[in-house]
Design an enzyme around this catalytic site. Sequence first.
Site, PDB file in Angstrom:
ATOM      1  N   HIS A 113     -13.698  47.703  45.671  1.00  0.00           N
ATOM      2  CA  HIS A 113     -13.202  49.066  45.457  1.00  0.00           C
ATOM      3  C   HIS A 113     -12.113  49.398  46.468  1.00  0.00           C
ATOM      4  CE1 HIS A 113     -17.518  49.118  44.137  1.00  0.00           C
ATOM      5  NE2 HIS A 113     -16.886  49.456  43.025  1.00  0.00           N
ATOM      6  N   ASP A 165      28.488  35.544  42.718  1.00  0.00           N
ATOM      7  CA  ASP A 165      27.611  34.553  42.097  1.00  0.00           C
ATOM      8  C   ASP A 165      26.959  33.704  43.188  1.00  0.00           C
ATOM      9  OD1 ASP A 165      26.772  32.830  39.668  1.00  0.00           O
ATOM     10  OD2 ASP A 165      27.658  31.408  41.089  1.00  0.00           O
ATOM     11  N   GLY A 213     -12.132  49.588  36.426  1.00  0.00           N
ATOM     12  CA  GLY A 213     -11.140  49.057  37.359  1.00  0.00           C
ATOM     13  C   GLY A 213     -11.399  47.624  37.747  1.00  0.00           C
ATOM     14  N   MET A 266      29.231  28.435  39.981  1.00  0.00           N
ATOM     15  CA  MET A 266      29.672  27.741  41.192  1.00  0.00           C
ATOM     16  C   MET A 266      31.005  27.034  40.988  1.00  0.00           C
ATOM     17  SD  MET A 266      27.490  24.202  41.524  1.00  0.00           S
ATOM     18  CE  MET A 266      25.899  24.955  41.713  1.00  0.00           C
ATOM     19  N   GLY A 275      25.610  30.696  43.245  1.00  0.00           N
ATOM     20  CA  GLY A 275      26.051  29.309  43.305  1.00  0.00           C
ATOM     21  C   GLY A 275      27.422  29.176  43.958  1.00  0.00           C
TER      22      GLY A 275
END
Length: 539
Positions: free
Chosen positions: A217, A524, A58, A471, A526
């Site tokens: 740990h 959207d 780990g 946009m 924009g």
Amino acid sequence: MTQFMNQKESIVTDAVDGIVATSGGKLARLDGYPHIRVVVRNDWDKSKVALVSGGGSGHEPAHAGFVGAGMLTAAVCGDVFASPSVDAVLAGILAVTGPAGCLLIVKNYTGDRLNFGLAAERAKAFGLNVSMVVVDDDVALPDLPQARGVAGTLFVHKIAGALAERGANLDEITARVEKVIAGTKTIGMSLDTCTVPGSPKEARIPKGMAELGLGIHGEAGVEQIQYTDARQAMGAVCGKLAAHMADGNHVALLNNLGGTSVLEMAVLANELARSEIAGKLKWIIGPAAMVTSLDMRGFSVSVYPATDDDLEALSQPSPLPAWPDVCEIAPVTVRNLPDGLAPIKPLPSEHEETRAFLTKCCEILIACERDLNVLDTKSGDGDTGSTLAGAARALIASMDTLPLADHTQLYRAIGQELSQTMGGSSGVLLAIFFAAAGDAASSGLSMTGALKAGLTRMQEIGGANLGDRTMVDALHPALEALDESIAKAAQAARAGANHTATMVKANAGRAAYINAQQLEGHTDPGAEAVARLFEHLRD
């Protein structure tokens, strides 16, 4: 299952086989699966002192990732966060130890000390010359009688490995690394706990907090502190280290605990180089993931006052990809832009109304940052709000340098500022928009006419048209209605933005790569930014 594994019972054996299979034939593993998981050098001839380390898995690339020429001879892999058995450690010792002997490098955890210690005694009964050192570099808990061993263990691996490679004897190597252990100090910090395979994640660290001094740990740290930014986090870590650092030049090891991005680690490296202990730091190893804690979103800093001999050992070339080079910490070098790229700025001029208007526009975009980012996660990479807000902040900061009284030059200056401060395609497109608007204004067009000319040029170069879900779907109708009134423009921008939520296919921008299910019902970002800008200006 939220992790890439087959079964939690086989994750370590599968990982060991993966490490060996991708080593180019440089590594092998001992037989004895699944209880004995030992990775060894394939080229080892037992002519020199063997170095054996290990512990719970780990922490990859530790420990198997550091098996190779100039570092470890063998790594003994336990279960995740669990010490390997005595038999596994003994198997590793017996497999690699010759007449020169073996050094066991153990991190200071009870299970590791006991299992490695008993294995050492059994190996001695076989007539082998075995020595053991215990690394206890963690300074998080100063009142703890036995400090934990954490990432500073890598200083021991590398220096011992260099000495062994040169042919030093076991007593010499042991004495040398005991000095290294005594001088090494480490502390870590994390914003989140780790996820142990097959177990639920412990949500111990509240949002907005960071844990200082937690173990590798997932053990709880010495304290939880308010988290604000990378500078404050590194300052807290360095504040703890400063009290334990001797005079003289130190080498720092900047370790990723597993879940911190490379980008964030670079920011932390910058903060370390300007921290309160920076004056004592001359060299750095990393930033890199070296001793991790699964997916823990944190980092640790280890420091050691290296002598010239230590630095030579740490700098000895290593073929292991997991080991970063030692680099000198140097000031940031800044070179002038090439000729032709240094901006020619117009003379600044003052105009109170224009300043107020521009500032208001920027503040609107800054206020929308979070909402636009959330919206962009549906159809892009989640940064539209940050991109626009960053440009807005830069524009506010440069306000005193702009030609506010000359709108023709102002359009061009805004375009130039955006091209430098606004990332991605949006920055380029808006820079084109304002540059073209400036050119149009210089020919005598009205403000609306100039902005329309800017939009036309932006569409020609960017390729986006009405209906492409960008946009443009809000900006085009807004500018068409602007001569009537700002209210009409706001109404047209909102209608255009809302319409993008019904479009299930984008023909431009990042949304073009997104499927219809993800796009439907989401405006959207924009277009939404344009709509909000006009709405706030109307109100």
